[in-house]
Design a protein around this motif. Structure first.
Motif, PDB file in Angstrom:
ATOM      1  N   UNK A   1      81.819  36.225  12.874  1.00 48.57           N
ATOM      2  CA  UNK A   1      81.533  35.075  13.719  1.00 48.57           C
ATOM      3  C   UNK A   1      82.044  33.791  13.106  1.00 48.57           C
ATOM      4  N   UNK A   2      82.237  32.804  13.951  1.00 45.60           N
ATOM      5  CA  UNK A   2      82.645  31.471  13.517  1.00 45.60           C
ATOM      6  C   UNK A   2      81.429  30.564  13.580  1.00 45.60           C
ATOM      7  N   UNK A   3      80.641  30.589  12.523  1.00 46.63           N
ATOM      8  CA  UNK A   3      79.424  29.787  12.451  1.00 46.63           C
ATOM      9  C   UNK A   3      79.186  29.433  10.990  1.00 46.63           C
ATOM     10  N   UNK A   4      78.885  28.187  10.672  1.00 44.71           N
ATOM     11  CA  UNK A   4      78.630  27.813   9.277  1.00 44.71           C
ATOM     12  C   UNK A   4      77.524  28.672   8.679  1.00 44.71           C
ATOM     13  N   UNK A   5      77.810  29.296   7.530  1.00 42.28           N
ATOM     14  CA  UNK A   5      76.885  30.280   6.966  1.00 42.28           C
ATOM     15  C   UNK A   5      76.742  30.083   5.466  1.00 42.28           C
ATOM     16  N   UNK A   6      75.507  29.881   5.027  1.00 44.77           N
ATOM     17  CA  UNK A   6      75.182  29.809   3.611  1.00 44.77           C
ATOM     18  C   UNK A   6      74.596  31.147   3.200  1.00 44.77           C
ATOM     19  N   UNK A   7      75.286  31.852   2.315  1.00 38.03           N
ATOM     20  CA  UNK A   7      74.886  33.188   1.879  1.00 38.03           C
ATOM     21  C   UNK A   7      74.345  33.113   0.458  1.00 38.03           C
ATOM     22  N   UNK A   8      73.195  33.738   0.232  1.00 38.20           N
ATOM     23  CA  UNK A   8      72.507  33.651  -1.050  1.00 38.20           C
ATOM     24  C   UNK A   8      72.254  35.038  -1.618  1.00 38.20           C
ATOM     25  N   UNK A   9      72.501  35.200  -2.903  1.00 42.22           N
ATOM     26  CA  UNK A   9      72.241  36.477  -3.572  1.00 42.22           C
ATOM     27  C   UNK A   9      71.625  36.223  -4.933  1.00 42.22           C
ATOM     28  N   UNK A  10      70.735  37.117  -5.342  1.00 44.13           N
ATOM     29  CA  UNK A  10      70.225  37.117  -6.704  1.00 44.13           C
ATOM     30  C   UNK A  10      71.009  38.105  -7.533  1.00 44.13           C
ATOM     31  N   UNK A  11      71.513  37.689  -8.669  1.00 42.02           N
ATOM     32  CA  UNK A  11      72.336  38.593  -9.475  1.00 42.02           C
ATOM     33  C   UNK A  11      71.555  39.794  -9.982  1.00 42.02           C
ATOM     34  N   UNK A  12      70.222  39.673 -10.081  1.00 39.70           N
ATOM     35  CA  UNK A  12      69.396  40.755 -10.602  1.00 39.70           C
ATOM     36  C   UNK A  12      68.790  41.614  -9.495  1.00 39.70           C
ATOM     37  N   UNK A  13      69.175  41.386  -8.261  1.00 39.46           N
ATOM     38  CA  UNK A  13      68.601  42.086  -7.104  1.00 39.46           C
ATOM     39  C   UNK A  13      68.908  43.580  -7.174  1.00 39.46           C
ATOM     40  N   UNK A  14      67.874  44.448  -7.090  1.00 37.81           N
ATOM     41  CA  UNK A  14      68.121  45.888  -7.176  1.00 37.81           C
ATOM     42  C   UNK A  14      68.487  46.563  -5.862  1.00 37.81           C
ATOM     43  N   UNK A  15      68.394  45.866  -4.734  1.00 39.52           N
ATOM     44  CA  UNK A  15      68.675  46.521  -3.445  1.00 39.52           C
ATOM     45  C   UNK A  15      69.732  45.818  -2.616  1.00 39.52           C
ATOM     46  N   UNK A  16      69.849  44.505  -2.729  1.00 40.42           N
ATOM     47  CA  UNK A  16      70.908  43.777  -2.021  1.00 40.42           C
ATOM     48  C   UNK A  16      71.639  42.878  -3.020  1.00 40.42           C
TER      49      UNK A  16
END
Length: 483
Positions: free
Chosen positions: A397-412
């Motif tokens: 999609x063409x929509x402004x998107x802020x994506x966040x991740x935790x480096x220590x995340x065990x599932x995502x």
């Protein structure tokens, strides 16, 4: 997503603004209410939808919703809708903690929480087990096929009608009934998938996305949990080895865990101790798979994961109290509708996973693949929906998107954020070094979210501040980290 698995007082004018918005549509009446974890008054109501949206006949479901009104008299017209995880969490139960963290957003925008069909107070697909709070259930988490079948027989619902696509059409009905034209979406874990599905089905209604802990269809929820969990565990022990206090207190810590898992492989170990909450004595078995599942859950939360080397060391010597206490702290904070989890996971994920793929992706991991095999048995008796191949196509999609991740995340972990970043334009993927599963409440991240929603200028965000979020120090004794 599991395996096995709070502001200033509202002004009168802002509360009335929300109420009047709903009354203009003539479809939803909102009344003052209080939500656990939210320090201000919200406004709650219900909205009816057909359980079977395709035929638009038969039973109607009353969806519970809450609006946390903006504080500013001249509030922005585009609210923030909060989509929580699981699948199976309720937004009015898990969402207030997000609203508390995003008080800067609430200054100018309403925050809207809607219990997805099958969760919370929206006709929940609950499969309650009277013994689920027992320590035996915590550490011998074999999926109970008999309980699943009994729940399915007693269920006053069609499990095939509780998939994400139907729920996102429900959400759009609520949006329209509340009088909002365009909305911003915050999604966490499974809620990121829900937000992406909403974008695909109602693109003209989306102003922006904030997605925390990405779970696209490519994740195939149960398939990669063992692999990604192993990555998080390896990172934990690597960091322990680099930390002089942790390495000194627990030399060869990861090998010690492997020896403990091997010890439990042929038979469970009987453990006797007092329940951390009730204080009552309990004796229960700890199985290898139960211990592995407990460790995975602790890895979700870095502050709890920092106890793993100590807890494993003590458990290796027959002292299970610290591990049990840590697991109780995790479990008491999570409430998921098990039936809703099955309706989504069986239809949208497990249906695409072959036995060979499962064996290949779980081989050599501490979690293993036994629980996934039992989940397959549960799905065979649940009666989940059969979805067309087009449903699983990558969502762009063409929509402004802020994506966040935790480096220590065990599932995502961050790799899934990168997968989604390539499909959304414009997007920016921010990785929080010491973050686990869910980072929106950590450090400067709430401020970044508020700035993004105000300007939609991803390039202007000063994301370097997330580097200050580091893994909590390891516990080297029951008194805490070394001074």
């Amino acid at each position: 997503m599991r395996t096995g698995l709070c502001f200033l007082a509202l002004s009168l004018s802002s509360g009335l603004a929300c109420s009047n918005s709903a009354q203009r549509s003539g479809q939803i009446s909102l009344s003052p209410c209080r939500l656990d974890g939210l320090g201000v008054e919200a406004r709650c109501g219900n909205y009816g939808v057909f359980e079977n949206r395709r035929t638009r006949e038969g039973r109607r479901l009353e969806l519970k919703l809450a609006v946390v009104p903006a504080l500013a008299a001249g509030a922005r017209p585009d609210p923030l809708f909060v989509l929580v995880g699981g699948p199976g969490q309720a937004a009015t139960e898990a969402g207030p903690q997000i609203a508390e963290a995003l008080r800067e957003v609430q200054r100018r925008r309403d925050i809207v929480l809607v219990d997805q069909r099958g969760t919370g107070s929206s006709h929940p697909l609950d499969c309650k087990d009277d013994s689920e709070s027992s320590l035996e259930k915590r550490f011998a988490p074999q999926l109970d096929l008999a309980l699943t079948r009994a729940c399915r027989e007693a269920l006053d619902a069609d499990p095939a009608l509780y998939t994400t696509d139907l729920a996102m059409d429900d959400l759009d009905d609520v949006r329209a009934a509340l009088g909002y034209d365009r909305i911003n979406l915050w999604g966490g874990s499974y809620g990121t998938r829900a937000a992406l599905v909403y974008l695909r089905q109602h693109p003209a209604r989306v102003r922006s996305l904030v997605l925390d802990g990405l779970a696209p269809f490519a994740l195939e929820l149960p398939l990669f949990v063992a692999r990604d969990g192993q990555r998080a565990l390896d990172l934990l022990y690597q960091d322990c080895a680099r930390d002089s206090d942790c390495a000194g207190a627990f030399p060869g810590a990861q090998d010690q865990l492997q020896r403990l898992l091997t010890r439990l492989e042929p038979r469970a170990e009987s453990v006797a101790l007092q329940h951390p909450r009730s204080g009552l004595p309990q004796r229960f078995p700890v199985e290898r798979e139960g211990l592995a599942a407990a460790l995975l859950n602790l890895l979700y939360v870095p502050s709890l994961a920092s106890l793993i080397p100590l807890s494993v060391d003590r458990a290796s010597r027959g002292e299970w109290g610290s591990l049990v206490g840590s697991m109780e702290a995790f479990s008491s904070a999570v409430d998921i509708s098990a039936g809703m989890f099955l309706s989504v996971a069986c239809a949208e994920d497990l249906s695409r996973i072959t036995v060979d793929e499962a064996e290949r992706q779980t081989r050599g991991t501490f979690l293993g693949g036994g629980w996934l095999s039992r989940l397959r048995e549960q799905c065979a008796s649940w009666g989940a929906a059969s979805l067309p191949p087009a449903f699983f196509e990558p969502i762009s999609g063409n929509v402004p998107s802020l994506l966040l991740s935790g480096n220590l995340d065990p599932v995502t972990p961050p790799s899934w954020g990168e997968t989604v970043a390539h499909a959304l334009t414009p997007s920016r993927h921010v990785i929080v070094p010491g973050g686990g599963h869910g980072v929106s409440t950590l450090g400067c991240v709430p401020k970044l979210i508020a700035e993004f929603l105000e300007s939609l200028d991803l390039g202007a965000l000063k994301v370097e501040c997330v580097e200050r979020v580091q893994r909590p120090p390891f516990f080297t004794s029951l008194e805490g980290p070394s001074p």
